[in-house]
Design an enzyme around this catalytic site. Structure first.
Site, PDB file in Angstrom:
ATOM      1  N   SER A  16       0.762  -1.163   0.204  1.00 37.61           N
ATOM      2  CA  SER A  16      -0.094   0.056   0.097  1.00 37.61           C
ATOM      3  C   SER A  16       0.806   1.283  -0.076  1.00 37.61           C
ATOM      4  O   SER A  16       2.147   1.181  -0.091  1.00 37.61           O
ATOM      5  CB  SER A  16      -0.913  -0.058   1.166  1.00 37.61           C
ATOM      6  OG  SER A  16      -0.131   0.153   2.347  1.00 37.61           O
ATOM      7  N   LEU A  18       2.966   4.716  -0.444  1.00 42.32           N
ATOM      8  CA  LEU A  18       4.148   5.076  -1.375  1.00 42.32           C
ATOM      9  C   LEU A  18       4.782   3.814  -2.206  1.00 42.32           C
ATOM     10  O   LEU A  18       5.208   3.617  -3.196  1.00 42.32           O
ATOM     11  CB  LEU A  18       5.138   6.046  -0.809  1.00 42.32           C
ATOM     12  CG  LEU A  18       4.620   7.252  -0.359  1.00 42.32           C
ATOM     13  CD1 LEU A  18       5.725   8.250   0.321  1.00 42.32           C
ATOM     14  CD2 LEU A  18       4.377   8.046  -1.730  1.00 42.32           C
ATOM     15  N   TYR A 152       9.482   8.959  15.854  1.00 36.92           N
ATOM     16  CA  TYR A 152       9.552   9.010  14.370  1.00 36.92           C
ATOM     17  C   TYR A 152      10.525  10.017  13.675  1.00 36.92           C
ATOM     18  O   TYR A 152      11.000   9.504  12.931  1.00 36.92           O
ATOM     19  CB  TYR A 152       8.221   9.383  13.895  1.00 36.92           C
ATOM     20  CG  TYR A 152       7.913   9.455  12.467  1.00 36.92           C
ATOM     21  CD1 TYR A 152       7.875   8.242  11.478  1.00 36.92           C
ATOM     22  CD2 TYR A 152       7.997  10.733  11.689  1.00 36.92           C
ATOM     23  CE1 TYR A 152       7.958   8.215  10.042  1.00 36.92           C
ATOM     24  CE2 TYR A 152       7.837  10.658  10.169  1.00 36.92           C
ATOM     25  CZ  TYR A 152       7.886   9.506   9.631  1.00 36.92           C
ATOM     26  OH  TYR A 152       7.648   9.665   8.107  1.00 36.92           O
ATOM     27  N   LYS A 156      13.933   9.250  11.502  1.00 39.12           N
ATOM     28  CA  LYS A 156      14.059   9.485  10.287  1.00 39.12           C
ATOM     29  C   LYS A 156      15.432  10.563  10.227  1.00 39.12           C
ATOM     30  O   LYS A 156      16.011  10.530   8.992  1.00 39.12           O
ATOM     31  CB  LYS A 156      13.193  10.269   9.822  1.00 39.12           C
ATOM     32  CG  LYS A 156      11.590   9.499   9.507  1.00 39.12           C
ATOM     33  CD  LYS A 156      12.047   8.358   8.491  1.00 39.12           C
ATOM     34  CE  LYS A 156      10.843   7.494   8.128  1.00 39.12           C
ATOM     35  NZ  LYS A 156      10.892   6.461   7.188  1.00 39.12           N
TER      36      LYS A 156
END
Length: 281
Positions: A16, A18, A152, A156
């Site tokens: 699903s 990207l 998060y 990243k």
């Protein structure tokens, strides 16, 4: 019309979002795609996208020990991986004080350790062939930060740093590394895919409640088009000199420019104190 040279992509998380858009874009351009999925049903759905060019690979990227053999087996069927796209991952929403160490470990396992394990599986072959492209899907949250997603953003930021340093390590081998940093795209990232820590400390209500409500309301209405993101991916893979970092979306560019301007202003404001820590010449 120029004839493309078909490449073998390995894209993680193609069920699903990207990941699916990236896979469909690459297949549509005539490439072969090994796509990681989590179950047999998703594997069958992915294989049906393109006969003899869509190769499903049932793999959890946090099962680090299983990755080398799984990738090697996939390469026997689809060919050596020329482009690795580390897309699989998720967002963890919660104030840091309300979130557990287990939350942090799971976030980094999926968003940092898994991508590194995938890189380590394909890098020996790329190095031997003196070619390859590694694309790590990071986020605008790998440079700018927002309250409520500290784990998060931390994951990243880590993947951004690893990507940039790795690119310098492997450049002489003809291997390119790009951090692909999307803004808000119309996927399930902020919906069913988001791991939300239950609220427990009322002091954070004024910060967390509006942010959580706004993010849930925006889910499904984000400005970014996944199909256009896929075309951007193909463009950098085809580029003779691909970027070290590419932001996707006007929203990402806007907040990144704001962050850079704020950083420059703060550095200038504290310039004297920064310089005061050197030995006197």
């Amino acid at each position: 019309m120029a004839t493309i040279t078909a490449k073998t992509f390995l894209i993680t998380g193609v069920s699903s979002g990207l990941g699916r858009a990236f896979a469909e874009g690459a297949l549509g351009a005539g490439h072969r795609v090994i796509g990681t999925v989590r179950n047999e049903g998703d594997a069958n759905t992915f294989a049906a996208l393109a006969a003899r060019r869509a190769y499903p690979l049932i793999l959890d990227v946090t099962d680090f020990a299983a990755i080398p053999a799984a990738v090697a087996e996939a390469e026997r069927h689809a060919g050596a991986v020329e482009v690795l796209v580390n897309n699989a991952g998720y967002g963890q929403e919660g104030a840091l004080e309300e979130s557990s160490m287990d939350d942090l470990q799971r976030q980094f396992a999926a968003n940092v350790y898994g991508p590194v394990a995938m890189i380590k599986a394909v890098l020996p072959g790329m190095r031997k062939r003196r070619s390859g492209h590694i694309v790590n899907v990071t986020s605008m949250g790998g440079l700018i930060t927002m309250p409520g997603i500290s784990f998060y953003c931390g994951s990243k930021f880590a993947l951004e740093g690893i990507s940039e340093a790795l690119g310098k390590e492997v450049a002489d081998f003809g291997i390119r590394v790009t951090a692909l940093a999307p803004g808000q795209f119309r996927t399930d990232w902020a919906g069913r895919s988001m791991d939300r820590t239950p609220r427990s400390i009322s002091d954070y209500d004024a910060v967390m409640d509006p942010i959580r409500a706004a993010r849930q309301a925006k889910s499904g209405n984000q400005p970014g088009d996944p199909a256009k993101a896929a075309q951007a991916l193909l463009a950098i893979v085809d580029a003779a000199t691909p970027p070290v970092r590419l932001f996707l979306g006007e929203d990402a560019l806007g907040v990144v420019h704001q962050k850079l301007d704020a950083m420059k202003a703060e550095i200038a404001a504290w310039d004297a104190l920064s310089r005061s820590t050197s030995f006197a010449s």
